[in-house]
Design a protein around this motif. Structure first.
Motif, mmCIF file in Angstrom:
data_model
loop_
_atom_site.group_PDB
_atom_site.id
_atom_site.type_symbol
_atom_site.label_atom_id
_atom_site.label_comp_id
_atom_site.label_asym_id
_atom_site.label_seq_id
_atom_site.Cartn_x
_atom_site.Cartn_y
_atom_site.Cartn_z
ATOM 1 N N MET A 1 17.052 42.815 -1.372
ATOM 2 C CA MET A 1 16.251 41.818 -0.733
ATOM 3 C C MET A 1 17.087 41.719 0.737
ATOM 4 O O MET A 1 15.786 42.343 1.046
ATOM 5 C CB MET A 1 16.431 40.595 -1.082
ATOM 6 N N VAL A 2 18.365 41.562 0.977
ATOM 7 C CA VAL A 2 18.991 42.031 1.834
ATOM 8 C C VAL A 2 19.569 43.225 2.530
ATOM 9 O O VAL A 2 19.369 43.599 3.574
ATOM 10 C CB VAL A 2 20.320 41.542 1.365
ATOM 11 N N LEU B 1 19.195 40.643 -5.582
ATOM 12 C CA LEU B 1 19.532 40.185 -4.380
ATOM 13 C C LEU B 1 19.539 40.764 -3.421
ATOM 14 O O LEU B 1 19.764 41.020 -2.071
ATOM 15 C CB LEU B 1 20.775 39.028 -5.119
ATOM 16 N N PHE B 2 20.650 42.085 -3.841
ATOM 17 C CA PHE B 2 21.072 43.450 -2.532
ATOM 18 C C PHE B 2 20.499 44.105 -2.003
ATOM 19 O O PHE B 2 20.411 44.635 -0.703
ATOM 20 C CB PHE B 2 21.959 43.894 -3.606
#
Lengths: 329, 276
Positions: free
Chosen positions: B146-147, B143-144
């Motif tokens: 991705m951001v 997730l990190f």
């Protein structure tokens, strides 16, 4: 190609923007009007939610943590102990922070100046070379550029290894015999030298290749006109090439400042900020205080101050970028 | 006459010197990885591995958890890139083609997000992930990452979408497509080069990411390759052959990607990167 865009760093081509004020294309008429108005927000929602959650929340959380007395004990017991501005008071009145800040600024400045000067020279050289030689040099630059940073720093440790390192061997051969068993990572300056070489080596391709691309877009007429006015090679460079490349050089310098200021990985992987914490730059200092010494609250305060310093350094350029973007939209 | 010959010669000579300066470390990594240990610790450096050996690569691959970490890196990287492309391309479409309130604010917001100081936020992220009880999991990393790559993906793709002539889309809509169908059938295929260069950039960023992986995933089963490489070096100390083999194994995917996609990808990459 590249450069028309880099001229205006933040945005894509302007000529194909939305039809400002013009009638909407016919499609939305098929959908209920209210839903059509919501469409852009729905399309943006996942990106915005993800960014706010995963980038915004850590930022906010960092702020919250920086007002807490959060060390090993509180960490394990999940205690929340507020201590107001104590972390900031400790950090800002201590010597370490200012020493590390000064070091970070000098470190960034030296690196960025070297990267920009050498990168620009290599870029101008690329423009001067014949086609074959240029392809050859571009290949070398691309190979360097593609090297992952952790792999590169491992290689640099091997190049500068005390025993069997090829750098020491060469230095001994060309007459510096005392260098035969030199331990590069034993002192502050020589460690910084290795880190600096690593960063400059990795960063030159980006500047050089972009600068070369930028020079290819300079209209030939400009040089012809300058030549008619009797400008020599040097004058042509300072009066045509340089002004034309200025926006590009600004943008690249700005990027390099950000990247070098945050060069955590290079410093950390080469020697973990050592010897004796003498090569810690701000992000490494925040990490070692916060994670290494488990003063999480203190580390968060240093992290926040680092962000503020970074913003201060880059605010000048940020203002230009934001203003440009507003003009264009 | 002589002078003009020199005049043509010196740039080439300088170019060769720069080439050597650029390539030597990369060459030395591969050369060392293939040299027998005797050659590595020879009194005088052996410049070319004459009796090449794969022994060091075997040491690296046989190291504990090597394949687990390869798997981890691949999973995290690919998922992060795919997710950021999916949510990036839809947002890019809205930002490039639609007119709505707050559009400028969103663009500026993402530009600021692109400069996010991830390196200094590790402490805050560590605490958040610990409180969510997700240390040593691949989910937070994915997730990190991705951001981390999302703003670049989105802003670059916005440029690519904007470069597609509006008429193509409009004529598709005249032919009865809805706006979304026109996007899927007409614009998306034309975005292939943009998708390629942004995913290359994303791949490199996620594959290389070090600080977050370092603090979040400390257990061997959850580590990624950059962490493996840096700890491998500590574990194998002076075994430079094995260490260089490990570094080569880590670098090869990126080097291959770069070489194959170079022309198109590098153009897109620099484009977007310079956009800050």
């Amino acid at each position: 190609m590249t450069v028309q865009k880099t001229e205006r760093p933040p945005s894509g081509p302007t000529e194909v923007q939305t039809p400002e004020g013009g009638p909407r294309p016919s499609a939305p008429l098929k959908e209920p009007r209210r839903l059509a108005g919501l469409t852009p927000y729905l399309l943006l929602a996942p990106a915005i939610v993800a960014t706010l959650l995963l980038l915004g929340w850590p930022l906010v959380n960092n702020g919250i943590l920086s007002f807490q007395n959060l060390n090993m004990r509180q960490f394990i017991l999940h205690l929340t102990e507020w201590n107001g501005f104590d972390n900031y008071k400790d950090v800002l009145t201590g010597e370490d922070f200012w020493r590390v800040t000064g070091r970070s600024v000098v470190f960034t400045a030296v690196n960025v100046v070297l990267i920009m000067v050498l990168g620009t020279l290599v870029g101008l050289l690329l423009a001067r070379l014949g086609r074959k030689m240029r392809t050859f040099l571009l290949l070398g630059l691309v190979l360097t550029w593609a090297m992952p940073v952790v792999a590169a720093s491992t290689v640099y440790q091997w190049l500068f290894a005390q025993r069997f390192g090829v750098v020491n061997w060469v230095l001994a051969k060309i007459g510096f015999e005392s260098m035969a068993d030199h331990d590069w990572l034993a002192t502050q300056y020589s460690t910084f030298f290795v880190v600096l070489l690593l960063i400059v080596w990795m960063s030159i391709p980006f500047v050089a290749i972009n600068l070369y691309a930028a020079t290819t877009t300079i209209p030939k007429e400009l040089y012809e006109a300058a030549a008619l006015d009797g400008a020599g090679a040097i004058k042509q460079f300072t009066q045509v090439t340089l002004p034309y490349l200025k926006p590009f050089l600004y943008a690249t310098t700005f990027l390099e400042i950000i990247w070098v200021f945050k060069a955590f990985v290079q410093v950390f992987t080469i020697n973990e900020g050592g010897p004796d914490r003498l090569t810690e730059i701000l992000p490494v200092y925040a990490y070692i205080e916060g994670m290494g010494n488990q003063h999480f609250g203190m580390g968060a305060a240093i992290a926040l101050l680092t962000i503020v310093i970074l913003l201060a350094i880059t605010s000048f350029y940020l203002r230009i970028v934001l203003k440009q973007e507003e003009d264009e939209l | 006459m002589k002078r003009s010959l020199m005049g043509r010669l010196w740039p080439n000579l300088v170019a060769v010197v720069i080439f050597v300066f650029c390539v030597f470390p990369v060459y030395w990594m591969f050369a060392t990885a293939f040299k027998p240990t005797g050659d590595i610790i020879a009194e005088d450096p052996v410049w070319f591995p004459t009796d090449a050996t794969l022994e060091h690569f075997k040491t690296a691959i046989d190291a504990d958890h090597f394949w687990t970490m390869v798997g981890n890196s691949v999973i995290v990287t690919v998922l992060a890139v795919v997710f950021s492309l999916i949510i990036g391309v839809t947002a890019a479409f809205a930002l490039a083609r639609m007119r709505f309130k707050g559009r400028r604010g969103f663009i500026i917001g993402f530009m600021l997000a692109q400069m996010a100081p991830w390196e200094v936020m590790v402490i805050a992220i560590y605490i958040i992930v610990r409180d969510a009880d997700m240390l040593n999991s691949l989910i937070p990393l994915t997730l990190f990452y991705m951001v981390m790559i999302l703003p670049f993906t989105l802003l670059t793709l916005r440029g690519f979408v904007a470069a597609v002539p509006k008429e193509l889309e409009e004529s598709a809509m005249v032919d009865g497509c809805t706006r979304m169908q026109a996007f899927r059938r007409v614009i998306l295929p034309l975005l292939a080069p943009g998708l390629m260069s942004t995913s290359l950039f994303g791949f490199i960023t996620a594959w290389n990411e070090f600080p977050l992986a370092l603090v979040l995933n400390k257990e061997a089963e959850a580590k990624t390759l950059p962490i493996w490489l840096s700890s491998f070096q500590t574990a194998f100390g002076d075994d430079w052959g094995a260490t260089m083999a490990a570094a080569s194994l880590f670098a090869i995917p990126i080097l291959i990607l770069f070489v194959f996609l170079q022309r198109r990808a590098v153009a897109g990459l620099t484009d977007g990167a310079v956009k800050g």
